[in-house]
Design an enzyme around this catalytic site. Structure first.
Site: not given
Length: 223
Positions: A85, A93, A98, A102, A128
């Site tokens: 994680d 984010n 976002h 990515d 994630e």
């Protein structure tokens, strides 16, 4: 198959090219990839495909729907699942967008490819959260793999719109035991990851430590 080879934004046109050229083999490969692999991370299986791949690869270890095996598998502990994680991903984010998230995920995807072998199974559980299944020769080597991966992720430098993104990860590592189930294996690794999150983040936590086991028992909901 790279991101360029399978443009998600123009998927119909991409698949239509195979049909126009009557490239049925190419069409099958493209559709199979779209069904099995995560839409953003081109080398990571989606959650369903990852589960199927792990169960197929290590079916000699998993319980067979209630049929008890008369033979214990001594080396089942040499198979491990890493539940990864990314730390503070929501903050990334929220502050950078976002697309930056990515970019971080793609950076981690690259780190996995550098550290892991081609025979290791890589997947995205969701958001994630990533999953890795490894088979090692010696008991305890699975933790070495997890720690190498954690250090590799920490050392990454990802440039996004002229800014440097630094990423760390919390990793839980569960060992596959004889007559285990996939769901139990993932659940244990998930709780080990949660322990890592609650105790400083940016660390890999294997099974076996008494304090870890006690903390998980205290925080797990009653069955």
């Amino acid at each position: 198959m790279s991101t360029e080879d399978s443009p998600q934004g123009n998927l119909k046109q991409y698949l239509a090219t195979f049909i126009k050229n009557e490239d049925w083999s190419g069409l099958y490969t493209a559709v199979d990839h779209l069904v099995r692999y995560d839409s953003k991370l081109t080398t990571l299986l989606n959650a369903g495909a990852f589960k199927a791949e792990v169960e197929e690869r290590f079916n000699r270890y998993f319980s067979k729907k209630g049929k008890a095996s008369l033979r214990r598998v001594a080396d089942a502990g040499h198979v491990a699942l890493l539940f990864i994680d990314l730390d503070n991903f929501k903050y990334l984010n929220d502050t950078m967008g976002h697309i930056a998230g990515d970019a971080a995920l793609h950076g981690v995807e690259g780190a996995l490819s550098e550290v892991l072998r081609q025979t290791d199974i890589k997947g995205r559980f969701g958001g994630e959260e990533l999953l890795v299944a490894v088979e090692v020769e010696n008991d305890g080597d699975y933790y070495i793999v997890a720690e190498k991966l954690r250090a590799k992720i920490q050392a990454m430098e990802i440039l996004f719109e002229g800014k440097l993104i630094k990423v760390t990860a919390s990793i839980g590592v569960s060992r596959l035991v004889a007559e285990d189930t996939y769901e139990a294996l993932v659940t244990r690794a998930n709780w080990l990851m949660k322990y890592a999150k609650a105790h400083g983040k940016n660390r890999a936590v294997p099974e076996g430590d008494a304090d870890v086991t006690a903390w998980i028992a205290q925080h797990q909901p009653a069955q």
